[in-house]
Write a protein that holds these residues in place. Structure first.
Motif, PDB file in Angstrom:
ATOM      1  N   ALA A   1      -6.025   9.948   7.655  1.00 35.84           N
ATOM      2  CA  ALA A   1      -6.054  10.033   6.198  1.00 35.84           C
ATOM      3  C   ALA A   1      -7.150  11.020   5.796  1.00 35.84           C
ATOM      4  CB  ALA A   1      -6.350   8.656   5.610  1.00 35.84           C
ATOM      5  N   LEU A   2      -6.941  11.716   4.683  1.00 42.66           N
ATOM      6  CA  LEU A   2      -7.936  12.663   4.185  1.00 42.66           C
ATOM      7  C   LEU A   2      -8.322  12.302   2.762  1.00 42.66           C
ATOM      8  CD1 LEU A   2      -6.480  16.149   5.282  1.00 42.66           C
ATOM      9  CD2 LEU A   2      -8.169  14.752   6.459  1.00 42.66           C
TER      10      LEU A   2
ATOM     11  N   ALA B   1       0.843  -1.205   0.000  1.00 45.67           N
ATOM     12  CA  ALA B   1       0.000   0.000   0.000  1.00 45.67           C
ATOM     13  C   ALA B   1       0.875   1.250   0.000  1.00 45.67           C
ATOM     14  CB  ALA B   1      -0.935  -0.009   1.206  1.00 45.67           C
ATOM     15  N   LYS B   2       1.942   1.210   0.785  1.00 42.91           N
ATOM     16  CA  LYS B   2       2.860   2.351   0.855  1.00 42.91           C
ATOM     17  C   LYS B   2       3.498   2.591  -0.514  1.00 42.91           C
ATOM     18  CE  LYS B   2       6.386   4.081   3.983  1.00 42.91           C
ATOM     19  NZ  LYS B   2       7.206   3.768   5.136  1.00 42.91           N
ATOM     20  N   LYS B   3       3.943   1.519  -1.163  1.00 43.05           N
ATOM     21  CA  LYS B   3       4.560   1.641  -2.482  1.00 43.05           C
ATOM     22  C   LYS B   3       3.561   2.139  -3.532  1.00 43.05           C
ATOM     23  CE  LYS B   3       8.154  -1.849  -1.805  1.00 43.05           C
ATOM     24  NZ  LYS B   3       9.368  -1.097  -2.095  1.00 43.05           N
ATOM     25  N   LEU B   4       2.287   1.789  -3.345  1.00 47.21           N
ATOM     26  CA  LEU B   4       1.242   2.223  -4.277  1.00 47.21           C
ATOM     27  C   LEU B   4       0.721   3.624  -3.939  1.00 47.21           C
ATOM     28  CD1 LEU B   4      -0.752  -1.127  -4.540  1.00 47.21           C
ATOM     29  CD2 LEU B   4       0.623  -0.073  -6.355  1.00 47.21           C
ATOM     30  N   GLY B   5       1.092   4.131  -2.753  1.00 44.45           N
ATOM     31  CA  GLY B   5       0.647   5.466  -2.348  1.00 44.45           C
ATOM     32  C   GLY B   5      -0.812   5.515  -1.940  1.00 44.45           C
ATOM     33  N   VAL B   6      -1.306   4.410  -1.356  1.00 38.65           N
ATOM     34  CA  VAL B   6      -2.707   4.385  -0.936  1.00 38.65           C
ATOM     35  C   VAL B   6      -2.815   4.043   0.551  1.00 38.65           C
ATOM     36  CG1 VAL B   6      -3.636   3.821  -3.221  1.00 38.65           C
ATOM     37  CG2 VAL B   6      -3.017   1.972  -1.671  1.00 38.65           C
ATOM     38  N   TYR B   7      -3.950   4.395   1.133  1.00 40.26           N
ATOM     39  CA  TYR B   7      -4.236   4.160   2.540  1.00 40.26           C
ATOM     40  C   TYR B   7      -4.713   2.720   2.694  1.00 40.26           C
ATOM     41  CZ  TYR B   7      -6.292   5.221   7.141  1.00 40.26           C
ATOM     42  OH  TYR B   7      -6.608   5.248   8.469  1.00 40.26           O
ATOM     43  N   LEU B   8      -3.940   1.919   3.431  1.00 40.06           N
ATOM     44  CA  LEU B   8      -4.205   0.482   3.554  1.00 40.06           C
ATOM     45  C   LEU B   8      -5.642   0.180   3.987  1.00 40.06           C
ATOM     46  CD1 LEU B   8      -3.253  -2.471   3.487  1.00 40.06           C
ATOM     47  CD2 LEU B   8      -2.492  -2.171   5.849  1.00 40.06           C
ATOM     48  N   GLN B   9      -6.147   0.896   4.997  1.00 43.00           N
ATOM     49  CA  GLN B   9      -7.484   0.607   5.517  1.00 43.00           C
ATOM     50  C   GLN B   9      -8.595   0.837   4.486  1.00 43.00           C
ATOM     51  OE1 GLN B   9      -5.011   1.973   7.142  1.00 43.00           O
ATOM     52  NE2 GLN B   9      -4.837   0.840   9.052  1.00 43.00           N
ATOM     53  N   ALA B  10      -8.288   1.567   3.428  1.00 46.67           N
ATOM     54  CA  ALA B  10      -9.290   1.823   2.393  1.00 46.67           C
ATOM     55  C   ALA B  10      -9.235   0.809   1.243  1.00 46.67           C
ATOM     56  CB  ALA B  10      -9.103   3.236   1.836  1.00 46.67           C
ATOM     57  N   THR B  11      -8.245  -0.087   1.280  1.00 48.20           N
ATOM     58  CA  THR B  11      -8.115  -1.084   0.209  1.00 48.20           C
ATOM     59  C   THR B  11      -9.094  -2.230   0.447  1.00 48.20           C
ATOM     60  OG1 THR B  11      -6.367  -2.280   1.384  1.00 48.20           O
ATOM     61  CG2 THR B  11      -5.657  -0.551  -0.160  1.00 48.20           C
TER      62      THR B  11
ATOM     63  N   VAL C   1       0.963  11.273   1.297  1.00 50.94           N
ATOM     64  CA  VAL C   1       0.307  11.809   0.101  1.00 50.94           C
ATOM     65  C   VAL C   1      -0.404  13.116   0.445  1.00 50.94           C
ATOM     66  CG1 VAL C   1      -1.474  11.370  -1.657  1.00 50.94           C
ATOM     67  CG2 VAL C   1       0.094   9.542  -0.976  1.00 50.94           C
ATOM     68  N   VAL C   2      -1.082  13.146   1.605  1.00 50.86           N
ATOM     69  CA  VAL C   2      -1.771  14.362   2.055  1.00 50.86           C
ATOM     70  C   VAL C   2      -0.747  15.488   2.199  1.00 50.86           C
ATOM     71  CG1 VAL C   2      -3.093  15.434   3.934  1.00 50.86           C
ATOM     72  CG2 VAL C   2      -3.635  13.099   3.205  1.00 50.86           C
ATOM     73  N   ALA C   3       0.374  15.190   2.847  1.00 48.09           N
ATOM     74  CA  ALA C   3       1.417  16.203   3.051  1.00 48.09           C
ATOM     75  C   ALA C   3       1.910  16.736   1.708  1.00 48.09           C
ATOM     76  CB  ALA C   3       2.569  15.620   3.854  1.00 48.09           C
ATOM     77  N   ALA C   4       2.156  15.843   0.761  1.00 48.78           N
ATOM     78  CA  ALA C   4       2.642  16.268  -0.558  1.00 48.78           C
ATOM     79  C   ALA C   4       1.610  17.136  -1.270  1.00 48.78           C
ATOM     80  CB  ALA C   4       2.986  15.045  -1.412  1.00 48.78           C
ATOM     81  N   LYS C   5       0.346  16.738  -1.212  1.00 50.61           N
ATOM     82  CA  LYS C   5      -0.712  17.502  -1.887  1.00 50.61           C
ATOM     83  C   LYS C   5      -0.898  18.878  -1.255  1.00 50.61           C
ATOM     84  CE  LYS C   5      -3.476  13.638  -3.662  1.00 50.61           C
ATOM     85  NZ  LYS C   5      -3.845  14.007  -5.025  1.00 50.61           N
ATOM     86  N   LEU C   6      -0.629  18.992   0.047  1.00 46.17           N
ATOM     87  CA  LEU C   6      -0.776  20.275   0.738  1.00 46.17           C
ATOM     88  C   LEU C   6       0.516  21.090   0.766  1.00 46.17           C
ATOM     89  CD1 LEU C   6      -3.028  19.263   3.776  1.00 46.17           C
ATOM     90  CD2 LEU C   6      -3.688  20.624   1.783  1.00 46.17           C
ATOM     91  N   GLY C   7       1.621  20.487   0.327  1.00 46.94           N
ATOM     92  CA  GLY C   7       2.887  21.209   0.302  1.00 46.94           C
ATOM     93  C   GLY C   7       3.498  21.392   1.680  1.00 46.94           C
TER      94      GLY C   7
END
Length: 140
Positions: free
Chosen positions: A84-85, A16-26, A64-70
Motif C-alpha cells: 500500500a502507498l 474495507a474493500k468496499k470502502l476503498g481503504v487498506y484494511l491494516q490501516a483501519t 486505489v494506488v493503481a487508479a490514482k497512478l493510471g
C-alpha cells in the motif's frame, strides 16, 4: 405475509474493500469485528474522521494506488510496487515519472482504447442482428 430478514454481515476485509481503504490501516475495532450492511452504508454516507483521513492520506490499497497512478494492479507489480502507498508516495511517483510508470500508463491507455473498440464493435453487431431480425428471413 411477514418476512424475517437476517442481518447481512461481512468480514472487515470485504468492508474495507468496499470502502476503498487498506484494511491494516483501519482501527483495531474495525479489523476485529464484523460489519453489517447498515454499518457499511452509514460509513459510506457519513464517514468518521479515521475513514476520511485514510481516504485522504492513505495508505491506500493497491486498486486505489493503481487508479490514482493510471495503471493496472499488474502494472504496479511489474513496477515493483507490491505494498500500500500513501497519497504522498503516490504524488512523489507522479512527479518522478519513472520509466516503468510511463510504460504502464501507456499500456493501460491502449487497453482502454481496445475495450472501447470492442464495445463499439459489439454494439454494431447487435444493431445489425436487430436490423436483420426485423427484415425477416432472407431467401437466397
Amino acid at each position: 405475509m411477514k418476512s424475517h430478514q437476517t442481518t447481512q454481515t461481512m468480514k472487515p476485509a470485504t468492508a474495507a474493500k468496499k470502502l476503498g481503504v487498506y484494511l491494516q490501516a483501519t482501527p483495531a475495532e474495525f479489523q476485529e469485528g464484523v460489519v453489517t450492511r447498515a454499518e457499511l452504508n452509514a460509513l459510506q454516507s457519513d464517514p468518521p474522521e479515521w475513514l476520511r483521513e485514510l481516504r485522504r492520506n492513505g495508505p491506500h490499497p493497491r486498486p486505489v494506488v493503481a487508479a490514482k497512478l493510471g495503471t493496472s494492479i499488474s502494472g504496479l507489480a511489474r513496477g515493483g510496487i507490491t505494498e500500500a502507498l500513501t497519497t504522498e508516495q503516490i504524488e512523489a511517483l507522479k512527479a518522478e515519472r519513472p520509466e516503468w510508470l510511463e510504460k504502464e500508463r501507456a499500456t493501460q491507455a491502449e487497453v482502454r482504447k481496445e475495450a472501447v473498440r470492442i464495445k463499439e464493435k459489439k454494439a454494431e453487431q447487435a444493431e445489425k442482428a436487430e436490423r436483420d431480425a426485423q427484415s425477416g428471413p432472407s431467401h437466397s
